[in-house]
Design a protein around this motif. Structure first.
Motif, mmCIF file in Angstrom:
data_model
loop_
_atom_site.group_PDB
_atom_site.id
_atom_site.type_symbol
_atom_site.label_atom_id
_atom_site.label_comp_id
_atom_site.label_asym_id
_atom_site.label_seq_id
_atom_site.Cartn_x
_atom_site.Cartn_y
_atom_site.Cartn_z
ATOM 1 N N UNK A 1 0.890 -1.253 0.066
ATOM 2 C CA UNK A 1 0.140 0.143 0.128
ATOM 3 C C UNK A 1 0.735 1.338 0.041
ATOM 4 N N UNK A 2 2.110 1.169 -0.054
ATOM 5 C CA UNK A 2 3.029 2.335 0.007
ATOM 6 C C UNK A 2 3.644 2.565 -1.325
ATOM 7 N N UNK A 3 3.886 3.825 -1.841
ATOM 8 C CA UNK A 3 4.682 4.062 -2.922
ATOM 9 C C UNK A 3 6.067 3.988 -2.707
ATOM 10 N N UNK A 4 6.853 3.666 -3.684
ATOM 11 C CA UNK A 4 8.208 3.764 -3.741
ATOM 12 C C UNK A 4 8.884 5.205 -3.881
ATOM 13 N N UNK A 5 8.327 6.198 -3.133
ATOM 14 C CA UNK A 5 8.531 7.515 -3.345
ATOM 15 C C UNK A 5 8.557 8.083 -1.952
ATOM 16 N N UNK A 6 9.077 9.260 -1.790
ATOM 17 C CA UNK A 6 8.959 9.899 -0.454
ATOM 18 C C UNK A 6 7.929 11.024 -0.032
ATOM 19 N N UNK A 7 7.347 11.450 -1.405
ATOM 20 C CA UNK A 7 6.429 12.548 -1.322
ATOM 21 C C UNK A 7 5.905 12.788 -2.488
ATOM 22 N N UNK A 8 4.919 13.480 -2.740
ATOM 23 C CA UNK A 8 4.229 13.739 -4.092
ATOM 24 C C UNK A 8 3.143 15.153 -3.953
ATOM 25 N N UNK A 9 3.285 15.962 -4.883
ATOM 26 C CA UNK A 9 2.790 17.215 -4.970
ATOM 27 C C UNK A 9 1.610 17.040 -5.849
ATOM 28 N N UNK A 10 1.388 15.677 -6.687
ATOM 29 C CA UNK A 10 0.283 15.572 -7.292
ATOM 30 C C UNK A 10 -1.107 15.575 -6.599
ATOM 31 N N UNK A 11 -2.113 16.116 -7.025
ATOM 32 C CA UNK A 11 -3.255 16.124 -6.217
ATOM 33 C C UNK A 11 -3.753 14.598 -6.181
ATOM 34 N N UNK A 12 -3.863 13.955 -7.346
ATOM 35 C CA UNK A 12 -4.196 12.792 -7.184
ATOM 36 C C UNK A 12 -3.625 11.854 -6.355
ATOM 37 N N UNK A 13 -2.367 12.000 -5.863
ATOM 38 C CA UNK A 13 -1.715 11.276 -5.078
ATOM 39 C C UNK A 13 -1.708 11.503 -3.767
ATOM 40 N N UNK A 14 -2.438 12.592 -3.322
ATOM 41 C CA UNK A 14 -2.461 13.205 -1.856
ATOM 42 C C UNK A 14 -2.853 12.270 -0.699
ATOM 43 N N UNK A 15 -3.851 11.287 -1.164
ATOM 44 C CA UNK A 15 -4.386 10.163 -0.390
ATOM 45 C C UNK A 15 -3.262 9.049 -0.037
ATOM 46 N N UNK A 16 -2.363 9.131 -0.580
ATOM 47 C CA UNK A 16 -1.240 7.737 -0.798
ATOM 48 C C UNK A 16 -0.445 7.739 0.125
ATOM 49 N N UNK A 17 0.216 6.642 0.557
ATOM 50 C CA UNK A 17 1.023 6.300 1.318
ATOM 51 C C UNK A 17 2.515 6.487 0.603
ATOM 52 N N UNK A 18 3.485 7.257 1.461
ATOM 53 C CA UNK A 18 4.526 7.263 1.014
ATOM 54 C C UNK A 18 5.854 6.853 2.006
ATOM 55 N N UNK A 19 7.021 6.514 1.417
ATOM 56 C CA UNK A 19 8.195 6.147 2.439
ATOM 57 C C UNK A 19 8.683 7.004 3.524
ATOM 58 N N UNK B 1 18.164 13.879 -0.802
ATOM 59 C CA UNK B 1 18.822 13.457 -1.773
ATOM 60 C C UNK B 1 18.520 11.912 -1.766
ATOM 61 N N UNK B 2 17.978 11.386 -0.976
ATOM 62 C CA UNK B 2 17.422 9.864 -0.846
ATOM 63 C C UNK B 2 16.766 9.431 -1.949
ATOM 64 N N UNK B 3 17.152 8.268 -2.582
ATOM 65 C CA UNK B 3 16.211 7.646 -3.522
ATOM 66 C C UNK B 3 16.298 6.190 -3.525
ATOM 67 N N UNK B 4 15.010 5.647 -4.110
ATOM 68 C CA UNK B 4 14.826 4.158 -3.944
ATOM 69 C C UNK B 4 15.629 3.628 -5.072
ATOM 70 N N UNK B 5 16.202 2.390 -4.709
ATOM 71 C CA UNK B 5 16.973 1.553 -5.822
ATOM 72 C C UNK B 5 16.068 0.595 -6.364
ATOM 73 N N UNK B 6 15.534 1.032 -7.594
ATOM 74 C CA UNK B 6 14.396 0.235 -8.106
ATOM 75 C C UNK B 6 13.051 0.447 -7.425
ATOM 76 N N UNK B 7 12.117 -0.100 -7.690
ATOM 77 C CA UNK B 7 10.897 0.328 -7.160
ATOM 78 C C UNK B 7 10.120 -0.883 -6.943
ATOM 79 N N UNK C 1 2.654 -0.221 -5.543
ATOM 80 C CA UNK C 1 1.954 0.088 -4.507
ATOM 81 C C UNK C 1 1.493 -1.387 -3.863
ATOM 82 N N UNK C 2 1.062 -2.595 -4.495
ATOM 83 C CA UNK C 2 0.588 -3.600 -4.063
ATOM 84 C C UNK C 2 1.686 -4.573 -3.827
ATOM 85 N N UNK C 3 2.992 -4.161 -4.111
ATOM 86 C CA UNK C 3 4.133 -5.470 -3.628
ATOM 87 C C UNK C 3 4.768 -4.774 -2.602
ATOM 88 N N UNK C 4 5.308 -5.696 -1.893
ATOM 89 C CA UNK C 4 6.105 -5.391 -0.610
ATOM 90 C C UNK C 4 7.457 -6.156 -0.460
#
Length: 194
Positions: free
Chosen positions: A18-36, A45-51, A54-57
């Motif tokens: 249920x989490x996206x492999x990103x740290x935040x988002x300014x996109x209005x359609x993603x405001x209800x999403x969960x972020x790292x 400057x942190x980045x995910x290596x690969x992704x 949302x439904x994977x863990x």
């Protein structure tokens, strides 16, 4: 002239379902999403290596080192996944997966590279997922291990579907020689390097 060596930061995380492999988002359609970023106070400057979608863990590596990210994302580093598939997977389906199957990617057909695939003898000991998965009263399920050297968008899900066994749960358990081991969902561990 002195050269200052950049000190990079590295983390391993058990990315929850249920989490996206990103740290935040300014996109209005993603405001209800969960972020790292909600799981830990990560450095700038942190980045995910690969992704992981949302439904994977499972195991996700994070770094501030772009060169390290490029290397791990290259086809030189194996990624192992445990997939719970719908149905009692056949030996023929496992052989097809291991030889490569045709999937859709970017609107085109793509043949996956040969990979290591085998049926797990036992249900893996993983934390319970936050969203319940149907149980075996509604038909059998099978756990398989799939080890890839590539990582196209939703590749494992597309591969199992291509052989007639849709993925119900997908957990990345290993990247190179780094294992998920006994991490708990949402756990973040700072490490010296990969």
């Amino acid at each position: 002239m002195s050269l200052v060596k950049t000190i990079h930061r590295h983390f391993i995380i058990y990315k929850p379902y249920g989490y996206l492999s990103q740290f935040s988002s300014n996109a209005s359609k993603q405001q209800s999403k969960k972020f790292l970023g909600a799981l830990h106070d990560f450095p700038e400057g942190i980045m995910a290596i690969g992704r992981l979608d949302e439904k994977s863990e499972g195991l996700l590596l994070l770094t501030t080192d772009g060169k390290m990210s490029d290397f791990i994302n290259s086809q030189k580093v194996e990624k192992e996944y445990y997939a719970q598939v719908n149905g009692a997977i056949t030996d023929e389906a496992i052989e097809q997966l291991s030889k490569g199957v045709e999937i859709g990617f970017d609107g085109k057909k793509y043949m996956t590279k040969p990979c290591a695939v085998f049926k797990l003898d036992n249900i893996p000991e993983l934390p319970t997922r936050s969203k319940k998965i149907r149980d075996d009263r509604h038909g059998p399920t099978t756990w398989v291990s799939i080890t890839l050297n590539e990582g196209k968008f939703r590749q494992v899900r597309k591969m199992t579907s291509a052989v007639g066994f849709s993925t119900l749960r997908l957990v990345r358990v290993r990247v190179g020689n780094i294992h998920l081991a006994n991490m708990q969902v949402g756990e973040v561990i700072a490490v010296d390097g990969f």
